[in-house]
Design a protein around this motif. Structure first.
Motif, PDB file in Angstrom:
ATOM      1  N   MET A  34      34.024  33.108  36.157  1.00  0.00           N
ATOM      2  CA  MET A  34      35.051  33.983  35.504  1.00  0.00           C
ATOM      3  C   MET A  34      36.614  34.027  36.429  1.00  0.00           C
ATOM      4  O   MET A  34      36.595  34.194  37.342  1.00  0.00           O
ATOM      5  CB  MET A  34      34.511  35.466  35.366  1.00  0.00           C
ATOM      6  N   SER A  35      37.590  33.791  35.533  1.00  0.00           N
ATOM      7  CA  SER A  35      38.805  33.895  36.206  1.00  0.00           C
ATOM      8  C   SER A  35      39.193  35.192  36.674  1.00  0.00           C
ATOM      9  O   SER A  35      38.873  36.249  36.025  1.00  0.00           O
ATOM     10  CB  SER A  35      40.124  33.368  35.275  1.00  0.00           C
ATOM     11  N   ILE A  36      40.167  35.359  37.713  1.00  0.00           N
ATOM     12  CA  ILE A  36      40.666  36.607  38.463  1.00  0.00           C
ATOM     13  C   ILE A  36      42.061  36.820  37.721  1.00  0.00           C
ATOM     14  O   ILE A  36      42.447  37.654  37.946  1.00  0.00           O
ATOM     15  CB  ILE A  36      40.610  36.600  39.627  1.00  0.00           C
ATOM     16  N   ASP A  37      42.342  35.568  37.449  1.00  0.00           N
ATOM     17  CA  ASP A  37      44.291  35.865  36.677  1.00  0.00           C
ATOM     18  C   ASP A  37      43.852  35.733  35.332  1.00  0.00           C
ATOM     19  O   ASP A  37      44.560  34.727  34.586  1.00  0.00           O
ATOM     20  CB  ASP A  37      44.794  34.500  37.348  1.00  0.00           C
ATOM     21  N   LEU A  38      43.343  36.847  34.832  1.00  0.00           N
ATOM     22  CA  LEU A  38      43.407  37.193  33.181  1.00  0.00           C
ATOM     23  C   LEU A  38      44.537  37.513  32.719  1.00  0.00           C
ATOM     24  O   LEU A  38      45.442  38.107  33.211  1.00  0.00           O
ATOM     25  CB  LEU A  38      42.292  37.974  32.996  1.00  0.00           C
ATOM     26  N   THR A  39      45.104  36.878  31.482  1.00  0.00           N
ATOM     27  CA  THR A  39      46.085  37.633  30.710  1.00  0.00           C
ATOM     28  C   THR A  39      45.299  38.468  29.416  1.00  0.00           C
ATOM     29  O   THR A  39      44.542  38.580  29.167  1.00  0.00           O
ATOM     30  CB  THR A  39      46.623  36.049  30.020  1.00  0.00           C
ATOM     31  N   GLU A  40      46.800  38.632  28.712  1.00  0.00           N
ATOM     32  CA  GLU A  40      46.669  39.544  27.648  1.00  0.00           C
ATOM     33  C   GLU A  40      45.475  38.651  26.442  1.00  0.00           C
ATOM     34  O   GLU A  40      44.906  39.581  25.693  1.00  0.00           O
ATOM     35  CB  GLU A  40      47.741  39.884  27.041  1.00  0.00           C
ATOM     36  N   THR A  41      45.686  37.501  26.523  1.00  0.00           N
ATOM     37  CA  THR A  41      44.842  36.841  25.364  1.00  0.00           C
ATOM     38  C   THR A  41      43.482  36.207  26.065  1.00  0.00           C
ATOM     39  O   THR A  41      42.533  36.154  25.480  1.00  0.00           O
ATOM     40  CB  THR A  41      45.748  35.809  24.761  1.00  0.00           C
ATOM     41  N   SER A  42      43.650  35.718  27.387  1.00  0.00           N
ATOM     42  CA  SER A  42      42.518  35.049  27.845  1.00  0.00           C
ATOM     43  C   SER A  42      41.373  36.258  28.227  1.00  0.00           C
ATOM     44  O   SER A  42      40.197  35.709  28.338  1.00  0.00           O
ATOM     45  CB  SER A  42      42.790  34.297  29.272  1.00  0.00           C
ATOM     46  N   ILE A  43      41.570  37.547  28.448  1.00  0.00           N
ATOM     47  CA  ILE A  43      40.564  38.428  28.982  1.00  0.00           C
ATOM     48  C   ILE A  43      39.541  38.608  27.633  1.00  0.00           C
ATOM     49  O   ILE A  43      38.476  38.709  27.861  1.00  0.00           O
ATOM     50  CB  ILE A  43      41.203  39.922  29.006  1.00  0.00           C
ATOM     51  N   THR A  44      39.938  38.273  26.439  1.00  0.00           N
ATOM     52  CA  THR A  44      38.998  38.455  25.153  1.00  0.00           C
ATOM     53  C   THR A  44      37.766  37.418  25.439  1.00  0.00           C
ATOM     54  O   THR A  44      36.616  37.829  25.329  1.00  0.00           O
ATOM     55  CB  THR A  44      39.521  38.513  24.075  1.00  0.00           C
ATOM     56  N   GLU A  45      38.266  36.256  25.606  1.00  0.00           N
ATOM     57  CA  GLU A  45      37.262  35.340  25.690  1.00  0.00           C
ATOM     58  C   GLU A  45      36.351  35.451  26.981  1.00  0.00           C
ATOM     59  O   GLU A  45      35.318  35.119  26.871  1.00  0.00           O
ATOM     60  CB  GLU A  45      37.711  33.875  26.083  1.00  0.00           C
TER      61      GLU A  45
END
Length: 292
Positions: free
Chosen positions: A1-12
Motif C-alpha cells: 500500500m502506497s504512503i504517498d496517496l493522492t485525492e484520486t489514488s486513495i479510493t483504489e
C-alpha cells in the motif's frame, strides 16, 4: 500500500483492502460503499468542518435512539432510502399487495389477541372496526397467517410515545392469526395523521429543507405465513390531507382505503349498537408465494 496517496489514488487503495474478503456479497457492498462515499466527498468538495459536523450528527442520532425510538430508522425514512430499498426488492405491477415501510414504531413484544378483540388498550377515541382477509394470488384464503397490526391514537401518538399516560402498557397493537377463511378482525380506535418526531437530529433536516413532517393517517400490518413471502404494508385514509406529501414517502395509491363513517345508533360489525359515531375499514391482502 502506497504512503504517498493522492485525492484520486486513495479510493483504489481502500478498495483493495477488501480483496481478501471471502464473502463476495460483503466484498461488493464495502467496495461500492467506499467508491460512492469517496466520489461524494470529491464531488461536493467536502471540508473538514463539514465532515466533523456530519459525524457529530450521526453521533446525536445514536444518542437519542432507544428501543422505543428508532432515530436511525427515521433518518433512513426521511431520506427516502427505506422506500428505495423496498422498491428495489419488490416487483412493481404484481398482483400481490404492495409493500411499504415498517416504520419506527413496530414493537416485537406486542400482545396476542383473538379475532374480534378490542385492541385499543382502553385508549379513548372514535371506535374503529377493521376487517381483513388474506388470500394467495389465486384467490384462496391463507389460514393461520400471523398478522401484526399497530397504529396511532386519535391524536397521532403511538403507545410507545406516551408510556407514562398508559402506565407503560402497549395499546393499539396486537399479533393475531387468520381463521380458516383467511379472515382477521378487531376493534380499536381511529388513528390520526401526525408529525414524525422533530425534536431530534432528523427534525433538523426537515427544518433545513423546509419540509413537512406530517404522515397521513394509516394502519400498519405485517404478515407471516408458511409458504409465503413476508409482507410489510400500510393502509392510508383516502381523504387524508397529507396523502400527497408523506414525510417518509411511504404512501401508495394502491394502499388507499375508505374509512367509512357511521352515525350513532347504527349496528357495528360486532353486532353492538353504539351511541356514538364509529368507523369501519375492510381490505383484502394478497400474499406472494415463497421463492423456492
Amino acid at each position: 500500500m502506497s504512503i504517498d496517496l493522492t485525492e484520486t489514488s486513495i479510493t483504489e487503495a481502500v478498495r483493495k483492502t477488501f480483496d481478501g474478503v471471502e464473502n463476495e456479497r460483503v466484498k461488493e457492498l464495502f467496495v461500492c460503499l467506499v467508491q460512492h462515499v469517496h466520489d461524494f466527498a470529491r464531488e461536493v468538495r467536502l471540508t473538514g468542518d463539514e465532515w466533523f459536523e456530519a459525524l457529530d450528527f450521526l453521533k446525536r442520532v445514536g444518542d437519542v435512539t432507544t428501543p422505543d425510538r428508532q432515530e436511525f430508522v427515521l433518518l433512513s425514512d426521511i431520506l427516502g432510502l427505506s422506500v428505495l430499498v423496498d422498491l428495489i426488492n419488490h416487483e412493481d405491477g404484481s398482483s400481490t399487495t404492495d409493500s411499504t415501510l415498517l416504520g419506527p414504531f413496530y414493537v416485537e413484544g406486542r400482545p396476542t389477541a383473538e379475532n374480534g378483540s378490542d385492541i385499543s388498550g382502553e385508549v379513548e377515541g372514535t371506535p374503529l372496526f377493521f376487517s381483513g382477509t388474506v388470500l394467495d394470488v389465486d384467490g384462496h384464503p391463507v389460514a393461520g397467517a400471523q398478522v401484526d397490526t399497530w397504529h396511532s391514537d386519535g391524536n397521532g401518538f403511538y403507545d410507545v410515545q406516551m408510556p407514562e399516560k398508559l402506565h407503560h402498557r402497549l395499546a393499539m397493537r396486537a399479533l393475531m392469526a387468520t381463521d380458516d377463511k383467511g379472515r382477521f378482525w378487531y376493534r380499536s380506535v381511529a388513528p390520526r395523521y401526525y408529525p414524525v418526531p422533530t425534536d431530534g437530529p432528523c427534525g433538523e433536516i426537515l427544518r433545513v429543507a423546509n419540509r413537512s413532517a406530517m404522515r397521513p393517517e394509516h394502519l400498519h400490518f405485517r404478515f407471516h405465513a408458511e409458504g409465503f413471502e413476508p409482507l410489510i404494508t400500510m393502509l392510508f385514509r383516502s381523504d387524508d390531507p397529507y396523502l400527497e406529501r408523506d414525510a417518509v414517502f411511504g404512501a401508495k395509491r394502491s394502499l388507499v382505503v375508505d374509512f367509512v363513517q357511521h352515525d350513532p345508533g347504527e349496528t357495528a360489525p360486532d353486532g353492538t349498537h353504539l351511541d356514538e359515531p364509529f368507523q369501519t375499514v375492510e381490505w383484502t391482502f394478497v400474499l406472494a408465494r415463497g421463492k423456492s
